[in-house]
Design an enzyme around this catalytic site. Structure first.
Site, PDB file in Angstrom:
ATOM      1  CG  ASP A  50      -6.345  -3.842   4.516  1.00 16.23           C
ATOM      2  OD1 ASP A  50      -5.616  -3.595   3.444  1.00 16.23           O
ATOM      3  OD2 ASP A  50      -6.608  -2.813   5.339  1.00 16.23           O
ATOM      4  CB  SER A  51      -5.273  -4.566  -1.346  1.00 18.81           C
ATOM      5  OG  SER A  51      -4.608  -5.795  -1.113  1.00 18.81           O
ATOM      6  CG  ASP A  89      -2.996  -6.171   5.705  1.00 20.86           C
ATOM      7  OD1 ASP A  89      -1.846  -6.096   6.188  1.00 20.86           O
ATOM      8  OD2 ASP A  89      -3.349  -5.584   4.270  1.00 20.86           O
ATOM      9  CE  LYS A 119       0.515  -5.065   5.054  1.00 21.26           C
ATOM     10  NZ  LYS A 119      -0.214  -3.948   5.040  1.00 21.26           N
ATOM     11  CD  GLU A 121      -2.864   0.497   6.521  1.00 19.10           C
ATOM     12  OE1 GLU A 121      -2.810   1.864   6.751  1.00 19.10           O
ATOM     13  OE2 GLU A 121      -3.348  -0.155   5.569  1.00 19.10           O
ATOM     14  CD  GLU A 188       0.723   1.244  -0.208  1.00 16.02           C
ATOM     15  OE1 GLU A 188       0.624   0.394   0.715  1.00 16.02           O
ATOM     16  OE2 GLU A 188      -0.097   1.579  -1.246  1.00 16.02           O
TER      17      GLU A 188
END
Ligand code: KIV
Length: 274
Positions: A50-51, A89, A119, A121, A188
């Protein structure tokens, strides 16, 4: 070759999982088909992160990224790649409300992109959701430590594990993610000793970003490591200097157009033939 045997050549979640403690996993982000095609032969794992919101769409953080954006970019990366596992993401607000919401949206991502995994978080509270997805055959990657989707709440992108309480929280997140059935875990923004402890503790392979070499693999944002931006996080080594090269190319093009020295097709063809 049948479509089925072609897709059988792709890396699968079990292929990634067996790399725990073995040959390090090479992972990069990809957001479009040509970039995915270029990275694919060299990578085990391509993340449609999602970056993309910050790297491609110019957003200040990842909060504004939508599920539709992730699906569009996921489709492009699937078209461009052949052998790497493609993980998409789950963006902010697409999985936190309930396990059912997470299942519906993750299933949509898998069905509409053809990718191999999603993915999330994974704060400790997401453990139940990961279990629910994993038990329903949705391959899930977790993401602990610095969680970019928490940037608003935390006042920015902050490294984690700097004091004992934070260290314990990140370790708990990783253990909860692992026990819930994630087949890999991104770590991270934590120091080497914590990355090493997590990597030793969990069964899933760990993939570090700004988390030292003490992980089972590494991931970077491709545009960062290729030097496309003036600013990159301090931990990122630049393997190329694309920004300078692109600036020089665009400048030369502009000069040729303005001075009417822009080459016609015949000239280009001859020059290319050498
Ligand atoms: O969105 C992303 O690109 C990520 C990686 C940096 C791990 O989550």
């Amino acid at each position: 070759m049948s479509a089925q045997s072609q897709s059988a050549k792709r890396m699968t979640p079990p292929d990634i999982r067996v790399r725990k403690g073995g040959e390090p996993l090479v992972c990069l982000t990809a957001y479009d088909a040509p970039m995915a095609a270029l990275l694919d032969p060299h990578c085990d794992f391509l993340l449609v992160g999602d970056s993309v919101g910050m790297v491609v769409h110019g957003l200040p953080n990842t909060i504004g990224v939508t599920l539709d954006m992730m699906i569009l970019h996921g489709q492009a990366v699937m078209r461009g790649s052949k052998q790497a596992l493609v993980c998409v993401d789950m963006p902010f607000s697409s999985y936190e409300r309930s396990k059912e919401q997470a299942f519906d949206n993750a299933a949509r991502v898998l069905q509409e992109t053809g990718c191999q995994a999603v993915k999330v978080e994974s704060g400790v509270y997401v453990g139940d959701t990961i279990r629910y997805l994993a038990e329903r055959a949705i391959p899930v990657v977790g993401h602990v430590g610095l969680r970019p989707q928490a940037a608003l709440a935390e006042g920015g992108f902050k490294a984690k594990g700097r004091d004992e309480a934070s260290r314990r929280r990140v370790l708990d997140e990783a253990i909860a993610t692992d026990e819930a059935g994630a087949f890999a875990i991104v770590i991270e923004g934590v120091a080497e000793d914590l990355a090493a402890e997590i990597t030793e503790t969990v069964k899933a392979p760990t993939i570090g970003i700004g988390a030292s070499a003490a992980c089972d693999g590494q991931i970077l944002v491709t545009q960062d490591m290729m030097g496309l931006f003036d600013w990159t996080p301090r931990f990122v080594k630049r393997y190329a200097d694309l920004k300078s090269q692109m600036e020089a190319g665009v400048k030369a093009y502009g000069e040729e157009v303005r001075s009417r020295a822009f080459p016609g097709p015949d000239q280009v063809y001859k020059a290319r033939k050498g």
